[in-house]
Design a protein around this motif. Structure first.
Motif, PDB file in Angstrom:
ATOM      1  N   ARG A 148     -35.070  13.334 -30.338  1.00  0.00           N
ATOM      2  CA  ARG A 148     -33.642  13.030 -30.245  1.00  0.00           C
ATOM      3  C   ARG A 148     -32.901  14.154 -29.537  1.00  0.00           C
ATOM      4  O   ARG A 148     -31.997  13.912 -28.751  1.00  0.00           O
ATOM      5  CB  ARG A 148     -33.043  12.810 -31.633  1.00  0.00           C
ATOM      6  CG  ARG A 148     -33.334  11.442 -32.210  1.00  0.00           C
ATOM      7  CD  ARG A 148     -32.453  11.157 -33.418  1.00  0.00           C
ATOM      8  NE  ARG A 148     -32.538  12.197 -34.437  1.00  0.00           N
ATOM      9  CZ  ARG A 148     -33.407  12.226 -35.445  1.00  0.00           C
ATOM     10  NH1 ARG A 148     -34.287  11.262 -35.563  1.00  0.00           N
ATOM     11  NH2 ARG A 148     -33.406  13.203 -36.330  1.00  0.00           N
ATOM     12  N   ALA A 149     -33.271  15.390 -29.803  1.00  0.00           N
ATOM     13  CA  ALA A 149     -32.599  16.540 -29.195  1.00  0.00           C
ATOM     14  C   ALA A 149     -32.842  16.587 -27.696  1.00  0.00           C
ATOM     15  O   ALA A 149     -31.959  16.993 -26.933  1.00  0.00           O
ATOM     16  CB  ALA A 149     -33.066  17.834 -29.854  1.00  0.00           C
ATOM     17  N   SER A 150     -34.021  16.172 -27.242  1.00  0.00           N
ATOM     18  CA  SER A 150     -34.325  16.239 -25.811  1.00  0.00           C
ATOM     19  C   SER A 150     -33.883  14.987 -25.065  1.00  0.00           C
ATOM     20  O   SER A 150     -33.808  14.992 -23.841  1.00  0.00           O
ATOM     21  CB  SER A 150     -35.823  16.469 -25.601  1.00  0.00           C
ATOM     22  OG  SER A 150     -36.550  15.336 -26.045  1.00  0.00           O
ATOM     23  N   ALA A 151     -33.595  13.918 -25.774  1.00  0.00           N
ATOM     24  CA  ALA A 151     -33.186  12.673 -25.125  1.00  0.00           C
ATOM     25  C   ALA A 151     -31.746  12.800 -24.632  1.00  0.00           C
ATOM     26  O   ALA A 151     -30.934  13.511 -25.203  1.00  0.00           O
ATOM     27  CB  ALA A 151     -33.292  11.512 -26.108  1.00  0.00           C
ATOM     28  N   THR A 152     -31.467  12.083 -23.550  1.00  0.00           N
ATOM     29  CA  THR A 152     -30.095  12.081 -23.073  1.00  0.00           C
ATOM     30  C   THR A 152     -29.262  11.223 -24.014  1.00  0.00           C
ATOM     31  O   THR A 152     -29.719  10.176 -24.487  1.00  0.00           O
ATOM     32  CB  THR A 152     -30.010  11.518 -21.639  1.00  0.00           C
ATOM     33  OG1 THR A 152     -30.562  10.205 -21.640  1.00  0.00           O
ATOM     34  CG2 THR A 152     -30.750  12.394 -20.654  1.00  0.00           C
ATOM     35  N   PRO A 153     -28.037  11.662 -24.285  1.00  0.00           N
ATOM     36  CA  PRO A 153     -27.212  10.892 -25.215  1.00  0.00           C
ATOM     37  C   PRO A 153     -26.820   9.551 -24.613  1.00  0.00           C
ATOM     38  O   PRO A 153     -26.676   9.425 -23.396  1.00  0.00           O
ATOM     39  CB  PRO A 153     -25.991  11.787 -25.425  1.00  0.00           C
ATOM     40  CG  PRO A 153     -25.947  12.681 -24.235  1.00  0.00           C
ATOM     41  CD  PRO A 153     -27.368  12.844 -23.783  1.00  0.00           C
ATOM     42  N   GLY A 154     -26.673   8.567 -25.489  1.00  0.00           N
ATOM     43  CA  GLY A 154     -26.249   7.256 -25.052  1.00  0.00           C
ATOM     44  C   GLY A 154     -24.775   7.285 -24.699  1.00  0.00           C
ATOM     45  O   GLY A 154     -24.075   8.259 -24.966  1.00  0.00           O
ATOM     46  N   PRO A 155     -24.300   6.226 -24.075  1.00  0.00           N
ATOM     47  CA  PRO A 155     -22.886   6.196 -23.701  1.00  0.00           C
ATOM     48  C   PRO A 155     -22.005   6.162 -24.948  1.00  0.00           C
ATOM     49  O   PRO A 155     -22.384   5.590 -25.964  1.00  0.00           O
ATOM     50  CB  PRO A 155     -22.751   4.903 -22.893  1.00  0.00           C
ATOM     51  CG  PRO A 155     -23.898   4.053 -23.332  1.00  0.00           C
ATOM     52  CD  PRO A 155     -24.991   5.006 -23.726  1.00  0.00           C
ATOM     53  N   THR A 156     -20.868   6.788 -24.849  1.00  0.00           N
ATOM     54  CA  THR A 156     -19.926   6.741 -25.959  1.00  0.00           C
ATOM     55  C   THR A 156     -18.884   5.684 -25.654  1.00  0.00           C
ATOM     56  O   THR A 156     -18.554   5.437 -24.489  1.00  0.00           O
ATOM     57  CB  THR A 156     -19.243   8.102 -26.174  1.00  0.00           C
ATOM     58  OG1 THR A 156     -18.592   8.466 -24.955  1.00  0.00           O
ATOM     59  CG2 THR A 156     -20.253   9.168 -26.562  1.00  0.00           C
ATOM     60  N   HIS A 157     -18.405   5.055 -26.686  1.00  0.00           N
ATOM     61  CA  HIS A 157     -17.420   3.988 -26.539  1.00  0.00           C
ATOM     62  C   HIS A 157     -16.225   4.304 -27.417  1.00  0.00           C
ATOM     63  O   HIS A 157     -16.362   4.930 -28.469  1.00  0.00           O
ATOM     64  CB  HIS A 157     -18.033   2.637 -26.932  1.00  0.00           C
ATOM     65  CG  HIS A 157     -19.240   2.290 -26.125  1.00  0.00           C
ATOM     66  ND1 HIS A 157     -19.168   1.856 -24.820  1.00  0.00           N
ATOM     67  CD2 HIS A 157     -20.564   2.348 -26.418  1.00  0.00           C
ATOM     68  CE1 HIS A 157     -20.385   1.645 -24.355  1.00  0.00           C
ATOM     69  NE2 HIS A 157     -21.249   1.938 -25.306  1.00  0.00           N
ATOM     70  N   THR A 158     -15.093   3.829 -27.011  1.00  0.00           N
ATOM     71  CA  THR A 158     -13.881   4.079 -27.777  1.00  0.00           C
ATOM     72  C   THR A 158     -13.911   3.266 -29.066  1.00  0.00           C
ATOM     73  O   THR A 158     -14.540   2.198 -29.120  1.00  0.00           O
ATOM     74  CB  THR A 158     -12.625   3.697 -26.973  1.00  0.00           C
ATOM     75  OG1 THR A 158     -12.626   2.273 -26.772  1.00  0.00           O
ATOM     76  CG2 THR A 158     -12.563   4.427 -25.644  1.00  0.00           C
ATOM     77  N   PRO A 159     -13.222   3.731 -30.089  1.00  0.00           N
ATOM     78  CA  PRO A 159     -13.127   2.947 -31.321  1.00  0.00           C
ATOM     79  C   PRO A 159     -12.550   1.553 -31.073  1.00  0.00           C
ATOM     80  O   PRO A 159     -12.962   0.587 -31.705  1.00  0.00           O
ATOM     81  CB  PRO A 159     -12.205   3.787 -32.206  1.00  0.00           C
ATOM     82  CG  PRO A 159     -12.400   5.184 -31.721  1.00  0.00           C
ATOM     83  CD  PRO A 159     -12.614   5.055 -30.231  1.00  0.00           C
TER      84      PRO A 159
END
Length: 123
Positions: free
Chosen positions: A20-31
């Motif tokens: 998980r630490a080495s994986a690229t983060p997924g897209p973030t979405h607004t609430p």
């Protein structure tokens, strides 16, 4: 001592944490986006609404066509169509005395088709 230092983790959990630490983060979405997606999924959650979407995937239908195909009452079909219309899943076009309902787009139909196929695979 930090909480993380006090908690021992099995080797498998440590490996997952490293991945998980080495994986690229997924897209973030607004609430707001996430809330709207939740509203949309709730609109699709009723079995009759799922059946309506599957019917409309084949072709546009009038209320009486949906009543005949699904074997439920006209008021119930109309109520579910109102929910789907409010959620932006279906749209209606007046043709004389009748309203012809169709899907706004195929994206939502794919969600329903995939959910039904997933359940049928496990059956």
């Amino acid at each position: 001592m930090s909480i993380a230092a006090r908690v021992s983790t099995p080797a498998g959990d440590a490996e997952c944490a490293e991945e998980r630490a080495s994986a690229t983060p997924g897209p973030t979405h607004t609430p707001r986006t996430l809330a709207a997606a939740g509203d949309l999924l709730r609109a699709l959650a009723a079995p009759v609404r799922i059946a309506i979407v599957l019917q409309l995937l084949e072709d546009a239908r009038c209320v009486h066509d949906l009543v005949d195909a699904l074997g439920v009452t006209q008021p119930l079909i109309s109520q579910h169509l109102r929910v789907l219309k409010a959620a932006g899943v279906v749209e209606g076009e007046r043709r004389g005395r009748e309203v012809l309902y169709s899907l706004v787009d195929d994206h939502l139909a794919h969600i329903v088709v995939d959910a039904v196929a997933h359940v049928e695979e496990d059956a």
